[in-house]
Design a protein around this motif. Structure first.
Motif, PDB file in Angstrom:
ATOM      1  N   HIS A 131       9.687  -7.498  15.480  1.00 37.68           N
ATOM      2  CA  HIS A 131       8.257  -7.606  15.755  1.00 37.68           C
ATOM      3  C   HIS A 131       7.942  -7.158  17.185  1.00 37.68           C
ATOM      4  O   HIS A 131       8.671  -7.505  18.121  1.00 37.68           O
ATOM      5  N   ARG A 133       4.537  -7.483  18.320  1.00 33.86           N
ATOM      6  CA  ARG A 133       3.206  -8.036  18.600  1.00 33.86           C
ATOM      7  C   ARG A 133       3.134  -8.706  19.976  1.00 33.86           C
ATOM      8  O   ARG A 133       2.093  -8.712  20.630  1.00 33.86           O
ATOM      9  N   ASP A 139       1.977  -1.099  20.451  1.00 30.10           N
ATOM     10  CA  ASP A 139       2.001   0.193  19.757  1.00 30.10           C
ATOM     11  C   ASP A 139       3.081   1.106  20.325  1.00 30.10           C
ATOM     12  O   ASP A 139       3.828   1.745  19.580  1.00 30.10           O
ATOM     13  N   ARG A 164       2.521  -4.395  10.135  1.00 28.97           N
ATOM     14  CA  ARG A 164       1.613  -4.655  11.243  1.00 28.97           C
ATOM     15  C   ARG A 164       2.419  -5.141  12.453  1.00 28.97           C
ATOM     16  O   ARG A 164       2.787  -6.300  12.537  1.00 28.97           O
ATOM     17  N   TYR A 165       2.727  -4.212  13.362  1.00 34.22           N
ATOM     18  CA  TYR A 165       3.552  -4.471  14.541  1.00 34.22           C
ATOM     19  C   TYR A 165       4.914  -5.040  14.156  1.00 34.22           C
ATOM     20  O   TYR A 165       5.434  -5.936  14.822  1.00 34.22           O
ATOM     21  N   ASP A 197      -2.550  -6.818   2.352  1.00 34.92           N
ATOM     22  CA  ASP A 197      -3.174  -6.461   3.625  1.00 34.92           C
ATOM     23  C   ASP A 197      -2.421  -5.392   4.395  1.00 34.92           C
ATOM     24  O   ASP A 197      -2.945  -4.850   5.364  1.00 34.92           O
ATOM     25  N   ASP A 198      -1.171  -5.070   4.007  1.00 36.90           N
ATOM     26  CA  ASP A 198      -0.333  -4.238   4.863  1.00 36.90           C
ATOM     27  C   ASP A 198       0.230  -3.054   4.079  1.00 36.90           C
ATOM     28  O   ASP A 198       0.119  -2.981   2.842  1.00 36.90           O
ATOM     29  N   SER A 222      -8.456  -5.945   7.922  1.00 36.06           N
ATOM     30  CA  SER A 222      -8.197  -6.194   9.336  1.00 36.06           C
ATOM     31  C   SER A 222      -8.418  -4.894  10.097  1.00 36.06           C
ATOM     32  O   SER A 222      -8.437  -3.813   9.501  1.00 36.06           O
ATOM     33  N   ALA A 223      -8.540  -5.017  11.401  1.00 32.41           N
ATOM     34  CA  ALA A 223      -8.702  -3.825  12.231  1.00 32.41           C
ATOM     35  C   ALA A 223      -7.377  -3.110  12.457  1.00 32.41           C
ATOM     36  O   ALA A 223      -7.355  -1.966  12.887  1.00 32.41           O
ATOM     37  N   GLU A 224      -6.254  -3.773  12.149  1.00 29.86           N
ATOM     38  CA  GLU A 224      -4.940  -3.212  12.441  1.00 29.86           C
ATOM     39  C   GLU A 224      -4.478  -2.205  11.393  1.00 29.86           C
ATOM     40  O   GLU A 224      -3.735  -1.273  11.703  1.00 29.86           O
ATOM     41  N   VAL A 225      -4.862  -2.406  10.142  1.00 29.18           N
ATOM     42  CA  VAL A 225      -4.444  -1.516   9.052  1.00 29.18           C
ATOM     43  C   VAL A 225      -5.677  -1.117   8.253  1.00 29.18           C
ATOM     44  O   VAL A 225      -6.412  -1.978   7.770  1.00 29.18           O
ATOM     45  N   THR A 226      -5.903   0.180   8.108  1.00 28.33           N
ATOM     46  CA  THR A 226      -7.073   0.662   7.368  1.00 28.33           C
ATOM     47  C   THR A 226      -6.697   1.358   6.065  1.00 28.33           C
ATOM     48  O   THR A 226      -7.558   1.589   5.220  1.00 28.33           O
TER      49      THR A 226
END
Length: 256
Positions: A131, A133, A139, A164-165, A197-198, A222-226
């Motif tokens: 991880h 995060r 990033d 996500r991270y 979500d991921d 979420s704003a992290e993964v579109t």
């Protein structure tokens, strides 16, 4: 959705865990399930063919972070992308792969040689997750780790699952799509909903589409993964939105 509502006894409700039923937090060990989720899933479970959680987590961890889940009628947890299965209070699984502990043993030296800061390693039993995060530059650190971790994974016959991270090193041969497809066939499902979500959940979206069943895909946004939002039939606001949607379904089943 109409097929699910008109024939709940033939519906499989599939769900990711992290970011879908529980919030994404800096420490994965603290990703406790949404406080209303177990109650809502218990209500759903009394109406539908099956509720199945498909996750990269070990089933035991999911149940630990999800108080009340073990009481959901007919719940199945497909952990480690389907390599482990919890059902009726018991876990079944093949022997763990040798490459995972070897990889985990080599990770500290590799991370030290790369000079990365704030990186945490999560032992998932049948996989190991790295991880970023908590890093000062999540990033940039993730990008710096991609190639070295890919080489380490290849050395020990593992594959890298990005998230996500996080970069997860795990055995090949199973993903959320395969796990969901096998489960749908096993239960002879007549419709399916899957919420995730991921990036790892895209394979489950593919499975919904390939099943030739009436199906709906839900994105815990979420704003992290579109990428999932672009593919999903329904986009909701994180775990709160997922639980609210499932609650609406449960209420609809209960109406006369």
């Amino acid at each position: 959705m109409e097929a699910i509502l008109s024939d709940p006894a033939g519906a499989v409700i599939g769900l990711d865990f992290d970011g879908t039923l529980s919030p994404i937090v800096p420490d994965p060990a603290e990703a406790v399930i949404h406080p209303k989720a177990a109650e809502v899933l218990a209500d759903l479970g009394s109406h539908v063919l099956a509720v199945v959680i498909v996750t990269g987590r070990p089933p035991a961890t999911v149940l630990e972070l999800g108080p009340g889940l073990s009481d959901v009628p007919g719940l199945v947890v497909l952990g480690h992308y389907g390599f482990e299965r919890w059902e009726h209070g018991r876990v079944s699984a093949p022997p763990p792969p040798a490459g995972v502990p070897r990889t985990e043993a080599e990770l500290p030296l590799l991370l030290d040689s790369l000079g990365v800061e704030g990186v945490t390693v999560e032992d998932k039993g049948r996989a190991v997750a790295v991880h970023t995060r908590r890093s000062p530059d999540p990033d940039g650190t993730l990008a710096k780790l991609r190639e070295p971790l890919a080489k380490l994974a290849e050395k020990h016959s593992l594959v890298v699952e990005p998230g996500r991270y996080v970069l997860e090193l795990r055995p090949p041969g199973m993903d959320k799509g395969q796990a969901l497809s096998l489960f749908l066939a096993e239960r002879v499902a007549r419709s399916v909903l899957f919420a995730g979500d991921d990036l790892g959940d895209l394979a489950a979206y593919d499975a919904v589409e390939a099943s030739n069943l009436p199906g709906v895909t839900v994105c815990s946004g979420s704003a992290e993964v579109t990428a999932l939002a672009e593919r999903a039939d329904i986009v909701v606001d994180g775990p709160e939105g997922v639980v609210a949607l499932l609650g609406e379904l449960a209420s609809a089943f209960s109406r006369p």
